[in-house]
Each structure stands twice: as C-alpha cells, then as structure tokens.
Design an enzyme around this catalytic site. Sequence first.
Site, PDB file in Angstrom:
ATOM      1  N   ASN A   7       0.902  -0.997   0.160  1.00  0.00           N
ATOM      2  CA  ASN A   7      -0.113   0.083  -0.098  1.00  0.00           C
ATOM      3  C   ASN A   7       0.856   1.125   0.122  1.00  0.00           C
ATOM      4  OD1 ASN A   7      -1.838   2.022   0.409  1.00  0.00           O
ATOM      5  ND2 ASN A   7      -2.240   1.334   2.563  1.00  0.00           N
ATOM      6  N   TRP A   8       0.996   1.823  -1.270  1.00  0.00           N
ATOM      7  CA  TRP A   8       1.918   3.067  -1.177  1.00  0.00           C
ATOM      8  C   TRP A   8       1.209   4.360  -0.573  1.00  0.00           C
ATOM      9  CZ3 TRP A   8       5.081   3.441  -6.498  1.00  0.00           C
ATOM     10  CH2 TRP A   8       5.869   2.473  -6.590  1.00  0.00           C
ATOM     11  N   LYS A   9      -0.155   4.256  -0.378  1.00  0.00           N
ATOM     12  CA  LYS A   9      -0.765   5.439   0.052  1.00  0.00           C
ATOM     13  C   LYS A   9      -0.684   6.582  -0.961  1.00  0.00           C
ATOM     14  CE  LYS A   9       0.180   3.761   4.680  1.00  0.00           C
ATOM     15  NZ  LYS A   9      -0.029   3.955   5.997  1.00  0.00           N
ATOM     16  N   HIS A  86      -9.691   0.676   4.445  1.00  0.00           N
ATOM     17  CA  HIS A  86      -8.221   1.186   5.164  1.00  0.00           C
ATOM     18  C   HIS A  86      -8.734   2.352   6.387  1.00  0.00           C
ATOM     19  CE1 HIS A  86      -4.197   2.492   5.906  1.00  0.00           C
ATOM     20  NE2 HIS A  86      -3.768   1.514   5.560  1.00  0.00           N
ATOM     21  N   GLU A  88      -6.978   4.618   7.367  1.00  0.00           N
ATOM     22  CA  GLU A  88      -7.029   6.039   6.973  1.00  0.00           C
ATOM     23  C   GLU A  88      -8.362   6.539   6.298  1.00  0.00           C
ATOM     24  OE1 GLU A  88      -3.396   5.880   4.993  1.00  0.00           O
ATOM     25  OE2 GLU A  88      -2.427   5.376   6.894  1.00  0.00           O
ATOM     26  N   GLU A 153      -5.594  -5.055  10.660  1.00  0.00           N
ATOM     27  CA  GLU A 153      -4.530  -4.070  10.529  1.00  0.00           C
ATOM     28  C   GLU A 153      -4.977  -3.274  11.926  1.00  0.00           C
ATOM     29  OE1 GLU A 153      -2.581  -2.789   6.783  1.00  0.00           O
ATOM     30  OE2 GLU A 153      -4.351  -1.598   6.895  1.00  0.00           O
ATOM     31  N   GLY A 159       2.157   2.255  10.852  1.00  0.00           N
ATOM     32  CA  GLY A 159       3.237   3.409  10.773  1.00  0.00           C
ATOM     33  C   GLY A 159       3.839   3.830  11.919  1.00  0.00           C
ATOM     34  N   SER A 190       3.144  -1.899  10.325  1.00  0.00           N
ATOM     35  CA  SER A 190       4.703  -1.891  10.612  1.00  0.00           C
ATOM     36  C   SER A 190       5.292  -3.270  10.235  1.00  0.00           C
ATOM     37  CB  SER A 190       4.843  -1.643  11.980  1.00  0.00           C
ATOM     38  OG  SER A 190       4.345  -0.452  12.542  1.00  0.00           O
ATOM     39  N   GLY A 211       2.885  -1.287   4.215  1.00  0.00           N
ATOM     40  CA  GLY A 211       2.899   0.162   3.949  1.00  0.00           C
ATOM     41  C   GLY A 211       4.287   0.784   3.712  1.00  0.00           C
ATOM     42  N   GLY A 212       4.797   1.474   4.752  1.00  0.00           N
ATOM     43  CA  GLY A 212       6.154   2.063   4.838  1.00  0.00           C
ATOM     44  C   GLY A 212       7.046   1.317   4.132  1.00  0.00           C
TER      45      GLY A 212
HETATM   46  C1  PEP Z   1      -0.780   0.536   5.934  1.00  0.00           C
HETATM   47  O1  PEP Z   1      -0.830   1.378   5.187  1.00  0.00           O
HETATM   48  O2  PEP Z   1      -1.887  -0.192   5.735  1.00  0.00           O
HETATM   49  C2  PEP Z   1       0.145  -0.168   6.825  1.00  0.00           C
HETATM   50  C3  PEP Z   1       0.248  -1.408   7.271  1.00  0.00           C
HETATM   51  O3  PEP Z   1       1.107   0.786   6.848  1.00  0.00           O
HETATM   52  P1  PEP Z   1       2.667   0.481   7.583  1.00  0.00           P
HETATM   53  O4  PEP Z   1       3.346  -0.801   7.150  1.00  0.00           O
HETATM   54  O5  PEP Z   1       3.575   1.592   7.419  1.00  0.00           O
HETATM   55  O6  PEP Z   1       2.539   0.418   9.119  1.00  0.00           O
END
Ligand code: PEP
Length: 242
Positions: A7-9, A86, A88, A153, A159, A190, A211-212
């Site tokens: 997930n590049w957001k 998600h 967010e 999640e 994050g 994470s 994500g990150g």
């Molecule tokens: C996400 O955006 O769904 C996510 C899990 O982000 P991260 O891996 O950065 O926690």
Amino acid sequence: MNIVVANWKMNGDIFLAEQFVGRLNEIEDVCEIIICPPAALLWSFRNFKYYLGAQNCFYEESGAFTGENSPRLLKELGCDYVLLGHSERRALFHESDEVIYRKWNAAVAQSLRPIVCIGEKLDERSNWKEVLSRQLKNYIDRRDLNDTIFAYEPVWSIGTGLTPSEEHLAEVIIFLKGILPTSSLLYGGSVSSRNIGGIMSIDGVTGVLVGGSSLKIEEFENIIRQMSENSQIYIIHYEVSH
Ligand code: PEP
C-alpha cells in the site's frame, strides 16, 4: 500462494513506479505480489507482471461523483484488487462500515477482489473482538467470500513500528477464521524484513499488507524473498545481485 500487498498510500512517483516494475518483473512467481499505488500512478504499472490494486473505489459505476474512482474503470486500467476500509479512509474520510460494504458490493460486481481492512484503535485494544465483529457484521453470513481477502490491521500498529505479540496475533487469526472460514487473512501494521518471519509463522496468516516498507525497493524485495522462503522457489534477481 502467500500474498504480499504493497500500500503506497499517497506516495511514490512515475520514476519509482518504473523502478519497481523493472525490478519486480525479474522475480519468479514465488508469491502473489499486489501493488496498490495512488490511482494517478496505476498506468505506470501497465507492464507489471504481477497484480495491481486500487486503494479505494466508489460504490457507483458512473455518474456525477466528482473526484471518485469507478470500479469499472479501475478494472479497465488493469486492477484485479481494491483495498477497502483502510483505517485512514475510515478516520480521515469518515467511511462507515455501511459505505465500505456498498463499495464491497460494487467491487465484486466488477470482479475486483476486495481486500477489506479491519482493526481496532489503541483505546479499543481491550475489546478488539467487539470491534472486529462490528466491522465484519455485513459479511458474516455471506457464503461468497472466497474471493474477498481480509487484512487485520490494528490501527495502533500502522506506521508506528509497533506490532502485536505473536500470541495475540494468533488469537485474532483463530477468531477471524471462525467468522470467515473461506477467506484469506492478511496481517498489516509495521511489517518489515525484520518481523516478517515471525508473522508468517503464525497459522492461518496467508500474507501481509505492507505500507512504509513497500516504498523501498530493497526492503520490499527482502520481504518478498522471506515470504517465499517456504516455497523453495528461486528469485532470479537475488541470485544475480547477491
Ligand atoms: C498500511 O498502510 O496499511 C500499513 C500497514 O502501513 P505500515 O506498514 O507503514 O504500518
């Protein structure tokens, strides 16, 4: 096959997209790789040999909905998957379980495979079962969930560098398997090359949502390599460059 979703957001650019396509196209089919870039970058992945996902879609196919993305057009653009709900989207865009469910119906109608995100917030940790049950109430009695993926999640882990203990994650997965026996279950929050081994060792976890760590090519390849270690299949890129 194990699943790894990126997930590049609202990150990345055309250069990064082209770099990812070039590097990941060299990897053998060791797990199902799904990249979810911002909608404006989907076209830059047109030569990607793995799967593309959108980060969201609207619940109508077309009409006067300025700024929204139609599930039908996302399909035409090459998406096979769509992230829904998600945290967010829930927090910043006030998406309710009902709106997410309407989107789920619209996605399924276009043969887009939904990846529905669920998870409790920090102050809901002690009643995670209640929260997850509420978020899943529309899906519980459905018998057509084989193509729907659910991603657990916990919001407090997204994050933050924090992850649930393996014992707790195992308990959540058993709980979800009881409600969603036919769906693939992912963990997200994470995920990195340092913790992927422990996460994937938990029974019932069929993949991860990243994500990150999905924005750094070396780190993402490292995650993919560890995801596929069990399958004993060889990754060409790693053999060439290491
Ligand atoms: C996400 O955006 O769904 C996510 C899990 O982000 P991260 O891996 O950065 O926690």
